[in-house]
Every structure is written in structure tokens, then in C-alpha cells.
Design a protein around this motif. Structure first.
Motif, PDB file in Angstrom:
ATOM      1  N   LEU A  32       0.826  -1.207   0.000  1.00 21.18           N
ATOM      2  CA  LEU A  32       0.000   0.000   0.000  1.00 21.18           C
ATOM      3  C   LEU A  32       0.858   1.255   0.000  1.00 21.18           C
ATOM      4  O   LEU A  32       0.647   2.179  -0.807  1.00 21.18           O
ATOM      5  CB  LEU A  32      -0.919  -0.012   1.230  1.00 21.18           C
ATOM      6  N   THR A  33       1.842   1.299   0.880  1.00 17.96           N
ATOM      7  CA  THR A  33       2.701   2.489   0.938  1.00 17.96           C
ATOM      8  C   THR A  33       3.563   2.603  -0.318  1.00 17.96           C
ATOM      9  O   THR A  33       3.776   3.702  -0.847  1.00 17.96           O
ATOM     10  CB  THR A  33       3.594   2.430   2.181  1.00 17.96           C
ATOM     11  N   GLY A  34       4.064   1.462  -0.804  1.00 19.64           N
ATOM     12  CA  GLY A  34       4.842   1.492  -2.043  1.00 19.64           C
ATOM     13  C   GLY A  34       4.004   1.938  -3.230  1.00 19.64           C
ATOM     14  O   GLY A  34       4.474   2.676  -4.101  1.00 19.64           O
ATOM     15  N   VAL A  39       2.447   6.019  -7.263  1.00 24.21           N
ATOM     16  CA  VAL A  39       1.470   6.927  -7.872  1.00 24.21           C
ATOM     17  C   VAL A  39       1.958   8.370  -7.804  1.00 24.21           C
ATOM     18  O   VAL A  39       1.865   9.135  -8.781  1.00 24.21           O
ATOM     19  CB  VAL A  39       0.102   6.783  -7.172  1.00 24.21           C
ATOM     20  N   ALA A  40       2.499   8.755  -6.644  1.00 21.90           N
ATOM     21  CA  ALA A  40       3.008  10.124  -6.507  1.00 21.90           C
ATOM     22  C   ALA A  40       4.148  10.398  -7.481  1.00 21.90           C
ATOM     23  O   ALA A  40       4.197  11.447  -8.131  1.00 21.90           O
ATOM     24  CB  ALA A  40       3.458  10.373  -5.068  1.00 21.90           C
ATOM     25  N   ILE A  44       4.202  13.194 -10.557  1.00 20.44           N
ATOM     26  CA  ILE A  44       5.237  14.227 -10.657  1.00 20.44           C
ATOM     27  C   ILE A  44       6.033  14.067 -11.944  1.00 20.44           C
ATOM     28  O   ILE A  44       6.289  15.043 -12.667  1.00 20.44           O
ATOM     29  CB  ILE A  44       6.162  14.159  -9.433  1.00 20.44           C
ATOM     30  N   THR A  45       6.404  12.816 -12.261  1.00 24.08           N
ATOM     31  CA  THR A  45       7.176  12.580 -13.483  1.00 24.08           C
ATOM     32  C   THR A  45       6.371  12.940 -14.720  1.00 24.08           C
ATOM     33  O   THR A  45       6.907  13.539 -15.668  1.00 24.08           O
ATOM     34  CB  THR A  45       7.619  11.110 -13.546  1.00 24.08           C
ATOM     35  N   GLY A  46       5.080  12.586 -14.729  1.00 21.47           N
ATOM     36  CA  GLY A  46       4.246  12.936 -15.876  1.00 21.47           C
ATOM     37  C   GLY A  46       4.122  14.431 -16.077  1.00 21.47           C
ATOM     38  O   GLY A  46       4.196  14.932 -17.208  1.00 21.47           O
TER      39      GLY A  46
END
Length: 560
Positions: A32-34, A39-40, A44-46
Motif C-alpha cells: 500500500l505504501t509502495g 502513484v506520486a 510528478i514525473t508525468g
């Protein structure tokens, strides 16, 4: 013989496995944390990839097609967008259309035109389709027809006209740059001399009165300065007039796709190129030429063309001034709260107020800066030191000094909290060892605590720089303007002009996206300017990170 009863087999009841909560196990929480981190990072990369791709591709030259519709309308320009839409007619169909940057605003009255694909009769790439970037009216698209020098035709074919353009455009551009330098540097110097003499006369008038001997002497001096300034100004105007007259002799004759003839002076042309004849090397040369113009020149055409050098300079100077203002006060406040103040109700209230201050909207700080710094402090400075300039304010208006101090207040909670955490991370054993060796409170702070807390203090400064450099709302009230070609730091005494308004990349992005009269032309420049702002903040933070790393290597925290 007695029979022994057979031993009964003992059947053990099956144990039911106790139900274990999913959240009591480690693996699901790892996933879940990974997943949240992934997703974050993807978001940011997108975002960065979108800004990078559009920002890099904006200045690349593209072909120029000529489009003829079934209604015999002719358009020529650069294709900037291709999209689908649903028709309003029955039956509903999915249609496609192209947005063509047709330019030639003084003729057509518009910069862009939508062309439906199903209405296109033919689309070609004319060999001599010329893209002309001008100092005014935006881009021009046409065909070279001839070249005149002093009213006499020296070329009458596209090839000859293009050769003549390449031959003379360099010297015409040099004269245009010289005219610009004379108008901004020399004429500005003459005007400053006259304004200084006027202010000196006004100062004597306010101090001694109109009938005093001092005013009479200063008035005579003013008249002498005015005479010499007028003579020098006339010489400069004559020199500028000669340069303009010489430049007006060179004219490139063009014809639009609709057949309209246009005589264009070379002085108004910044850059021109036959878009459909360019090789990869030619496109690369134009691309880097545009980047050089973008980074080193002043903006033009309502900021949608030209460069952003004043905005880059203003952003860097404002960020550095903000850092110089916020770090000392933030560190001193954190030192007192952590090292000197006794825990109690007042200290707790101060800490809560600092944390709440971090959540105040930035526009509130802008209103405070306008009222306190500009209207109160700045107006008081004008009354004390610049009374001769009133009612025109000097410091009683927005300027880079007030903008820096306003953003320093905005980022002050970040520095205080980060500094307090850094001070708290220094082991108490180091303080006790210093006291045991006879060190005083201040000696312990200066020689033991602060050096080891410096990496954390630098972290707070980095966060403050990153936030302050990207803020826009407060700057709109306390100094940032649409166009300010005069830099706050120059070669004119006193060299640093803290009262001047300035340009800022964040405000420039806002102006391009929401205040430009030609939003379609400005849209690609929004991505390019955003990319430049991100790179600039990254470089400033990189310098601070390197400094923090060196400090961390020098002062490694360790307990006794």
C-alpha cells in the motif's frame, strides 16, 4: 485368560486457525505504501515530462503548408494543433480540424484560423514559403518577390531577394541594436542628468524658498545643465535619425498566399527563413538562435515574443534578497525559542502562531506588504529623504525590496520550524560537554550547536527559496509588473535600485496564460517559461544543497 479392553484412540479436535487481521500483517502495508509512492512519482514525473516536452518543442521550426479549401479560400502558416470534434448537424459525426497560425495580423485581423479537414481541397508545401519574425504585429507568412535598396530594385526573383536579404540583414540588425542602445543607455543618461538637476533645484526650494540666494544659484546651475542636456539630446536624436534613415533604404518585397503585395523594411525583421527548405542543420541553427533570444533579450509583442532575460534577472535577485532577509531573522527566532525561552504558555502560543502562519494564503501577505511596506514604511522614507520627488513616490510603491521582504515574511515559518528541528537534533551531551569545559551559553551555541545544525538550517533555506521563487500572488501587489526593461541592478550609480519594479518568471507565466491578447500564440511560451522557472529553482536549490552537503561533511553530529 482375562481380556484387556482395547486402548481407545484419542482423537484430538482440529484447531481452527485464528483469523489474523489484514492490517496486522506487514506485506499489505508495504504494497500500500509502495503503491502510494509509485502513484506520486508517476504524477510528478508525468507533469515534468509534459512541461519538458512542450517547453523544448516550442521553439523548433516546423514546415509551412499552403491550404486551399473547396470554397477557394487560401491559408498559409504553421499547423499548431490538430483535434477532433462532434458536428452539430444530424447525423452527428466526428470531424477533424487544424489550427493554422496564419499571422499577417495587420492584413487579416487575426493570428490563427481553424480549417476543417473535410473542407480542404489541397495541401502543399511551397518551396519559398517564408516565415518572418518581426518586432511588431507578430509573424508574417508570405513569398519573397523582390528587394529594393534606396527605392531601386536590386532583386526581382525569390532566390535573388533571399540572397539580398541575407546580405544586408546583418548590418541592418546591427544598426537597429545601436539605435536601441542609444535610446535606452545614452538618452536615458541624459534624462537622468536633467531629472537630477530638477530634483536638486526642488530640494533647495523646499529648504530655503524661492527668493533665497541659494535657490538663485541652483536655478542658474539648472539652466546651464538644461542647456547642455538639450544640446546633447539633439545630437543623439540626429544620430538616431541618421541610423533610421539608412535602415529605411532596405526593403524586402513579399506577397501573401492570397496575392497581396507587402513592402517590409528590414529594420522590422528579427528573423526570417524559408521553412520548407530547411535541413536538419538549418532547423537546429534557428532553434538555438531562438533559445539565445529567449534567454538574453527583452520581451516584445505583449510578452508573447522575444526573450525573458529581465524576468530571469528579477527572479534571481528577488530570491537572493529574500533569502538574505529571512534566514538571519528565522534563525534568531528559532534560537531564542529553542535555547533561551523557558517552556510555558507564551512560548506555546508563539509556536502555534508560527505554525498557523504557514497556512495563511499568500495573497494576505501581499496585502500586508502593500499596506505596511509600501504605504507606511515607503511613504515615510519618501517624506524624509525624497521630498523633492513627491507627489511621485520613490519607495512608496511596489519595488523589488518590498517584494523580497514580503516573501521573507511568507517563508519565515518554514525557516523557523526547520531551524528548531535542527537545533533539537544536536545531542544534549555536546552542550553538557561544552558547559563542563567552562563554555558559556553563547559560546556553546556559537561553537557547538550552530555548526552542527547548519545542514538543517540550510534545508529550511532551500524550502523557503523553492516556495518564495514560485510565488506570484503577493508579487502582483508589491512590485512585479508586466514589462520592466530597467533592471534593479545596473551600471548606473548607486548601482542597486531597490525601489524599482521588476519582472518575475511566475508573474510572466500568469501574464502569458491569462492576460495575453493572443492566447494561442502565448500558450506554447507558457510551457517554455514554466520549464525555465523550474530549471532556475532547481539550480538555486542545487547550489544550496551542495553547500549543505559540505557543511554536513564538516560537522558530523556525534554524541560524547
Amino acid at each position: 485368560m482375562s481380556l484387556q479392553p482395547a486402548e481407545e484412540k484419542t482423537v484430538k479436535p482440529r484447531r481452527r486457525h485464528a483469523k489474523v487481521s489484514l492490517f496486522a500483517q506487514g506485506e499489505p502495508m508495504i504494497w500500500l505504501t509502495g503503491g502510494g509512492l509509485a502513484v506520486a512519482l508517476c504524477m510528478i514525473t508525468g507533469l515534468l515530462l509534459l512541461i519538458f516536452y512542450n517547453g523544448i518543442a516550442t521553439l523548433w521550426p516546423v514546415p509551412v503548408p499552403q491550404i486551399q479549401t473547396v470554397s477557394n479560400q487560401v491559408y498559409m502558416g504553421e499547423i499548431t494543433r490538430d483535434e477532433s470534434f462532434r458536428s452539430n448537424e444530424e447525423p452527428v459525426r466526428v470531424l477533424h480540424r487544424k489550427l493554422v497560425r496564419t499571422g499577417n495580423y495587420e492584413i487579416s485581423g487575426e493570428h490563427f484560423t481553424w480549417v476543417n479537414r473535410h473542407e480542404i481541397k489541397s495541401e502543399t508545401l511551397p518551396e519559398w514559403a517564408l516565415v518572418v519574425e518581426r518586432t511588431a504585429w507578430g509573424r508574417f507568412y508570405g513569398f519573397p518577390e523582390g528587394f529594393t535598396l534606396g527605392g531601386e530594385a536590386v532583386a526581382s526573383t525569390p532566390e535573388a531577394a533571399w540572397k539580398a536579404f541575407n546580405r544586408y540583414h546583418g548590418e541592418v540588425s546591427d544598426r537597429r541594436a545601436k539605435i536601441r542602445a542609444l535610446e535606452t543607455r545614452d538618452v536615458g543618461r541624459v534624462n537622468r542628468q536633467l531629472e537630477k538637476a530638477r530634483l536638486d533645484l526642488r530640494t533647495v526650494e523646499l529648504r530655503d524658498g524661492l527668493s533665497s540666494p541659494a535657490w538663485q544659484a541652483e536655478h542658474a546651475k539648472f539652466l546651464e545643465t538644461e542647456k547642455s542636456v538639450t544640446t546633447e539630446f539633439k545630437k543623439l536624436q540626429d544620430e538616431i535619425g541618421l541610423l533610421r534613415t539608412e535602415n529605411s533604404r532596405y526593403v524586402l518585397n513579399l506577397k501573401t498566399a492570397q496575392g497581396k503585395a507587402v513592402a517590409m523594411p528590414l529594420e522590422t525583421i528579427v528573423r526570417a527563413y524559408p521553412a520548407n527548405q530547411l535541413t536538419l542543420a538549418g532547423k537546429t541553427g534557428i532553434y538555438f538562435s531562438r533559445w539565445h533570444e529567449f534567454l538574453c533579450d527583452e520581451p516584445r509583442e505583449a510578452n508573447s515574443e522575444g526573450g525573458v532575460f529581465p524576468a530571469i534577472f528579477g527572479t534571481v535577485i528577488m530570491t537572493l534578497l529574500m533569502s538574505l532577509a529571512v534566514v538571519p531573522f528565522g534563525v534568531m527566532a528559532a534560537l531564542y525559542l529553542r535555547e533561551y525561552a523557558k517552556p510555558g504558555l507564551i512560548v506555546s502560543a508563539v509556536r502555534i502562531s508560527i505554525n498557523n502562519l504557514a497556512g495563511v494564503p499568500s495573497i494576505v501577505f501581499g496585502v500586508f506588504g502593500l499596506g505596511f511596506f509600501c504605504y507606511l514604511i515607503g511613504a515615510s522614507i519618501d517624506e524624509l529623504f525624497f521630498a523633492s520627488s513627491l507627489p511621485n513616490p520613490t519607495f512608496g510603491k511596489g519595488g523589488i525590496l518590498w517584494a523580497s521582504l514580503t516573501l521573507a515574511l511568507l517563508t519565515l515559518p518554514v525557516v523557523i520550524v526547520a531551524t528548531e528541528e535542527a537545533l533539537a537534533a544536536v545531542p544534549n551531551s555536546m552542550r553538557e560537554g561544552s558547559y563542563a569545559c567552562g563554555g558559556s551559553k553563547w559560546q556553546t551555541i556559537k561553537r557547538i550547536v550552530l555548526p552542527r545544525a547548519l545542514p538543517g538550517i540550510m534545508t529550511g533555506m532551500i524550502l523557503a527559496m523553492a516556495r518564495g521563487a514560485g510565488e506570484v500572488a503577493p508579487l502582483m501587489l508589491v512590485g512585479a509588473v508586466k514589462l520592466a526593461p530597467e533592471l534593479p541592478v545596473d551600471g548606473v550609480a548607486p548601482f542597486v535600485h531597490a525601489e524599482r519594479s521588476f519582472m518575475h518568471l511566475g508573474f510572466h507565466i500568469y501574464d502569458l496564460g491569462f492576460q495575453s491578447q493572443n492566447s494561442e500564440a502565448a500558450k506554447p511560451m507558457v510551457f517554455t517559461t514554466t520549464l525555465l522557472l523550474i530549471v532556475l529553482i532547481f539550480l538555486l536549490n542545487l547550489l544550496a544543497v551542495r553547500l549543505r552537503t559540505r557543511l554536513r561533511r564538516k560537522f558530523v553530529s556525534a554524541s560524547f
